[in-house]
Design a protein around this motif. Structure first.
Motif, PDB file in Angstrom:
ATOM      1  N   LEU A  25       9.802  -0.165   9.137  1.00 37.74           N
ATOM      2  CA  LEU A  25       8.576   0.372   9.731  1.00 37.74           C
ATOM      3  C   LEU A  25       8.563   1.895   9.651  1.00 37.74           C
ATOM      4  CD1 LEU A  25       5.986  -0.174  11.487  1.00 37.74           C
ATOM      5  CD2 LEU A  25       7.471   0.146  13.479  1.00 37.74           C
ATOM      6  N   ASN A  26       9.692   2.518   9.970  1.00 35.44           N
ATOM      7  CA  ASN A  26       9.772   3.983   9.952  1.00 35.44           C
ATOM      8  C   ASN A  26       9.689   4.543   8.535  1.00 35.44           C
ATOM      9  OD1 ASN A  26      10.058   4.091  12.748  1.00 35.44           O
ATOM     10  ND2 ASN A  26      12.283   3.885  12.637  1.00 35.44           N
ATOM     11  N   GLU A  27      10.177   3.776   7.570  1.00 35.96           N
ATOM     12  CA  GLU A  27      10.108   4.231   6.182  1.00 35.96           C
ATOM     13  C   GLU A  27       8.692   4.132   5.629  1.00 35.96           C
ATOM     14  OE1 GLU A  27      12.853   1.991   3.884  1.00 35.96           O
ATOM     15  OE2 GLU A  27      14.625   2.677   4.983  1.00 35.96           O
ATOM     16  N   VAL A  28       7.978   3.086   6.033  1.00 37.43           N
ATOM     17  CA  VAL A  28       6.654   2.819   5.461  1.00 37.43           C
ATOM     18  C   VAL A  28       5.558   3.624   6.147  1.00 37.43           C
ATOM     19  CG1 VAL A  28       4.910   1.036   5.107  1.00 37.43           C
ATOM     20  CG2 VAL A  28       7.318   0.531   4.669  1.00 37.43           C
ATOM     21  N   ILE A  29       5.617   3.708   7.481  1.00 36.77           N
ATOM     22  CA  ILE A  29       4.554   4.391   8.230  1.00 36.77           C
ATOM     23  C   ILE A  29       4.990   5.832   8.500  1.00 36.77           C
ATOM     24  CG2 ILE A  29       3.029   4.292  10.220  1.00 36.77           C
ATOM     25  CD1 ILE A  29       2.883   1.873   8.316  1.00 36.77           C
ATOM     26  N   THR A  30       4.557   6.739   7.652  1.00 30.89           N
ATOM     27  CA  THR A  30       4.904   8.159   7.753  1.00 30.89           C
ATOM     28  C   THR A  30       3.636   8.974   8.004  1.00 30.89           C
ATOM     29  OG1 THR A  30       4.608   8.530   5.385  1.00 30.89           O
ATOM     30  CG2 THR A  30       6.799   7.798   6.124  1.00 30.89           C
ATOM     31  N   PRO A  31       3.780  10.222   8.446  1.00 33.20           N
ATOM     32  CA  PRO A  31       2.584  11.061   8.652  1.00 33.20           C
ATOM     33  C   PRO A  31       1.700  11.157   7.417  1.00 33.20           C
ATOM     34  CG  PRO A  31       4.474  12.071   9.706  1.00 33.20           C
ATOM     35  CD  PRO A  31       5.001  10.893   8.943  1.00 33.20           C
ATOM     36  N   ASN A  32       2.286  11.240   6.245  1.00 28.74           N
ATOM     37  CA  ASN A  32       1.479  11.353   5.023  1.00 28.74           C
ATOM     38  C   ASN A  32       0.680  10.086   4.757  1.00 28.74           C
ATOM     39  OD1 ASN A  32       2.260  13.967   4.438  1.00 28.74           O
ATOM     40  ND2 ASN A  32       4.027  13.324   3.205  1.00 28.74           N
ATOM     41  N   ILE A  33       1.285   8.927   5.032  1.00 31.85           N
ATOM     42  CA  ILE A  33       0.575   7.662   4.831  1.00 31.85           C
ATOM     43  C   ILE A  33      -0.610   7.569   5.785  1.00 31.85           C
ATOM     44  CG2 ILE A  33       0.759   5.162   5.074  1.00 31.85           C
ATOM     45  CD1 ILE A  33       2.058   6.173   2.556  1.00 31.85           C
ATOM     46  N   VAL A  34      -0.382   7.922   7.051  1.00 28.52           N
ATOM     47  CA  VAL A  34      -1.459   7.857   8.041  1.00 28.52           C
ATOM     48  C   VAL A  34      -2.531   8.904   7.731  1.00 28.52           C
ATOM     49  CG1 VAL A  34      -2.019   8.086  10.490  1.00 28.52           C
ATOM     50  CG2 VAL A  34       0.111   6.962   9.793  1.00 28.52           C
ATOM     51  N   LYS A  35      -2.111  10.085   7.327  1.00 31.65           N
ATOM     52  CA  LYS A  35      -3.044  11.182   7.032  1.00 31.65           C
ATOM     53  C   LYS A  35      -4.033  10.791   5.944  1.00 31.65           C
ATOM     54  CE  LYS A  35      -3.027  16.074   5.691  1.00 31.65           C
ATOM     55  NZ  LYS A  35      -2.155  17.222   5.312  1.00 31.65           N
ATOM     56  N   ALA A  36      -3.572   9.980   4.985  1.00 31.34           N
ATOM     57  CA  ALA A  36      -4.437   9.581   3.876  1.00 31.34           C
ATOM     58  C   ALA A  36      -5.613   8.730   4.338  1.00 31.34           C
ATOM     59  CB  ALA A  36      -3.619   8.815   2.837  1.00 31.34           C
ATOM     60  N   GLN A  37      -5.513   8.129   5.515  1.00 37.00           N
ATOM     61  CA  GLN A  37      -6.577   7.271   6.021  1.00 37.00           C
ATOM     62  C   GLN A  37      -7.509   8.001   6.991  1.00 37.00           C
ATOM     63  OE1 GLN A  37      -6.949   4.222   4.824  1.00 37.00           O
ATOM     64  NE2 GLN A  37      -5.085   4.458   3.580  1.00 37.00           N
ATOM     65  N   LEU A  38      -7.209   9.263   7.308  1.00 37.81           N
ATOM     66  CA  LEU A  38      -7.953   9.984   8.336  1.00 37.81           C
ATOM     67  C   LEU A  38      -8.543  11.277   7.796  1.00 37.81           C
ATOM     68  CD1 LEU A  38      -5.327   9.570  11.200  1.00 37.81           C
ATOM     69  CD2 LEU A  38      -7.363   8.168  10.817  1.00 37.81           C
ATOM     70  N   SER A  39      -9.375  11.899   8.607  1.00 35.39           N
ATOM     71  CA  SER A  39      -9.919  13.207   8.256  1.00 35.39           C
ATOM     72  C   SER A  39      -8.937  14.280   8.701  1.00 35.39           C
ATOM     73  CB  SER A  39     -11.267  13.415   8.960  1.00 35.39           C
ATOM     74  OG  SER A  39     -11.068  13.542  10.362  1.00 35.39           O
ATOM     75  N   PRO A  40      -9.038  15.482   8.165  1.00 39.68           N
ATOM     76  CA  PRO A  40      -8.107  16.559   8.545  1.00 39.68           C
ATOM     77  C   PRO A  40      -8.126  16.873  10.037  1.00 39.68           C
ATOM     78  CG  PRO A  40      -9.319  17.140   6.561  1.00 39.68           C
ATOM     79  CD  PRO A  40      -9.954  15.901   7.086  1.00 39.68           C
ATOM     80  N   MET A  41      -9.203  16.488  10.730  1.00 43.47           N
ATOM     81  CA  MET A  41      -9.313  16.802  12.151  1.00 43.47           C
ATOM     82  C   MET A  41      -8.523  15.827  13.024  1.00 43.47           C
ATOM     83  SD  MET A  41     -11.126  19.480  12.126  1.00 43.47           S
ATOM     84  CE  MET A  41     -11.518  19.617  13.873  1.00 43.47           C
ATOM     85  N   ASP A  42      -8.147  14.681  12.478  1.00 40.36           N
ATOM     86  CA  ASP A  42      -7.441  13.675  13.274  1.00 40.36           C
ATOM     87  C   ASP A  42      -5.976  14.062  13.472  1.00 40.36           C
ATOM     88  OD1 ASP A  42      -9.542  11.752  13.686  1.00 40.36           O
ATOM     89  OD2 ASP A  42      -9.401  11.310  11.542  1.00 40.36           O
TER      90      ASP A  42
END
Length: 487
Positions: A25-42
């Motif tokens: 889970l920690n390897e797959v869910i990283t800030p970069n992965i989450v960032k790709a699904q959100l706007s810069p403001m999130d």
């Protein structure tokens, strides 16, 4: 990359359970992965910190973009698991059943289709496998929550439980070990037997004795109940004896000393157990486990008393009891004479059993495992009722109980062996067994305290003078006929 239980059609309690290990889970869910699904403001870092599991579940159902609405609604990992509540009009209202936030409602699912909510609820279990943080803890989990186990194989079925071997994932253990841990998982047939054994194991755990089994955890998973133990990589005491079948030349001084040290440890464990008003009630070689920290070429490790499902605790002094307890073991071989009587049982019940085990230990030390097998065969061949089949005692003429001739011949053979000369530690062991432990009248039987003192004296002398344990002879004598030798 969920790990699925390898149940092979024979581990029904574990079938259908999969889990995503925390390290994956920690390897797959990283800030970069989450960032790709959100706007810069999130605030994607906060999402990773507080709702990583939520995001993973959305990934399983290909709905990662919905993390923004759920996070704004206050949904966090600590709220899991979620459950659907209400009738058809409120089908899209989910409520937390997490331990910390039970009852909180989340209406951010109101725009979801019913099938999407079903997928979310069904897939959430993949990230909810528990973490074991304290040795001996008890965990209550939902019936759909997976255990962090894999490679599960059924290995034994007893009267009240089924035992499996499995691998406990290292990412779900705190502090994290360097590798995954092999474990034994006991699935209890009833909650009654589970709670009964759990109560005894809790008392045993508190003793923190190196020769008493320490369980990893007890688990209630819905209506299923388990006890998880560390895996004994050396098997049980019989397995150990079989692994070293020959009497010589493997019986070095180091081997003899280790065996005597283990016997001291086992009796000391009984002393500790009896000190909290508990008896084991079913001591036998296959209920003593061997945790081996040595390579296969040398003898070592620790012998540990386990299998406390027959253990009894005295609520009042056993000397005052007059009821026949329903604690009969499944095998009569190592049971004392009082096992089938209406007399109250004392803690000396265990001392007879350990005496029988130690007699076999002495036979193995001098003649090997085949000699034990022959001795057991002769015990089984003697005329006796089913309740005493193969036992170290025998009823004659009604209620008269004696030590059977086979056992007496065994003691004579041990005493007459030149390696068991007078004044040796081996002679002291045989004397303890025959004079103090395998004694018909429990009141004349030595308790654990006296036995450990005598065994400690033998070990202490041997540590100072290696020649004390056993007398050296030029050539080992022939195996006595009672142990399978030629007449």
């Amino acid at each position: 990359m969920a790990v699925e239980c390898d149940w092979m059609g024979n581990t029904k309690p574990f079938s259908g359970f999969s889990f995503l290990p925390l390290d994956a889970l920690n390897e797959v869910i990283t800030p970069n992965i989450v960032k790709a699904q959100l706007s810069p403001m999130d605030d994607f870092n906060r999402i990773v910190e507080l709702s990583k599991k939520i995001f993973a579940i959305l990934g399983f159902i290909e709905a990662e973009e919905r993390i923004r609405d759920l996070f704004k609604d206050g949904l966090r990992d600590e709220h899991l698991p979620l459950k659907i509540i209400g009738g058809t009009q409120e089908y899209n209202l989910l409520i937390s059943s997490g331990a910390r936030c039970r009852g909180r409602e989340f209406r951010s699912f109101s725009k979801w289709r019913d099938i999407e909510i079903e997928y979310f609820v069904r897939r959430q279990w993949l990230v909810l496998a528990p973490v074991f943080t304290t040795r001996g803890e008890h965990i209550n989990i939902d019936g759909d929550t997976p255990l962090p186990l894999y490679d599960i194989t059924k290995i034994a079925v007893t009267a009240r439980a089924t035992v499996y071997s499995g691998i406990l994932h290292a990412a779900h253990i705190v502090p994290r070990p360097t590798h995954h841990i092999k474990v034994a998982v006991k699935h209890h047939d009833s909650l009654e037997s589970f709670h009964e054994e759990k109560g005894t194991l809790t008392k045993v755990q508190a003793l923190k004795h190196p020769h008493l089994i320490q369980y990893i955890a007890t688990v209630q998973q819905g209506d299923l109940s388990y006890t998880i133990f560390p895996w004994a990589n050396g098997g049980n005491l019989c397995d150990f004896w079989r692994s070293y079948p020959n009497a010589l030349p493997t019986r070095s001084f180091g081997t003899f000393l280790w065996c005597f040290q283990q016997m001291v440890g086992l009796v000391d464990a009984l002393f500790a157990l009896h000190g909290v008003n508990c008896r084991h009630d079913d001591l036998r070689p296959d209920h003593i486990l061997h945790f081996n920290d040595q390579d296969n070429s040398s003898v070592g490790g620790t012998l540990v008393i386990a299998f406390f499902h027959h253990a009894a605790r005295h609520r009042i002094s056993s000397e005052l009891r007059h009821d026949l307890e329903d604690t009969r073991a499944s095998s009569p071989v190592y049971e004392p004479p009082e096992a089938t009587s209406y007399e109250p049982r004392s803690r000396r019940y265990d001392m007879w059993s350990i005496g029988c085990i130690f007699m076999e230990f002495a036979i193995w030390l001098l003649y090997g495992y085949d000699a034990i097998e022959k001795f057991r065969e002769l015990l089984r061949d003697q005329e006796s009722p089913p309740s005493q089949h193969g036992a170290f005692h025998k009823n004659i003429e009604g209620d008269t109980i004696i030590i059977p001739p086979v056992v007496s011949r065994g003691f004579d053979a041990l005493r007459n062996d030149p390696r068991c000369a007078k004044g040796t530690g081996l002679e002291g062991l045989v004397s303890l067994i025959s004079n103090d432990l395998i004694v018909i009248d429990p009141k004349g039987r030595a308790n654990a305290e006296i036995s450990r003192v005598k065994l400690r004296e033998i070990v202490q002398k041997a540590e100072k003078d290696p020649s004390y344990l056993i007398k050296n002879v030029e050539a080992p004598p022939k195996v006595p006929d009672v142990f399978g030798g030629e007449i």
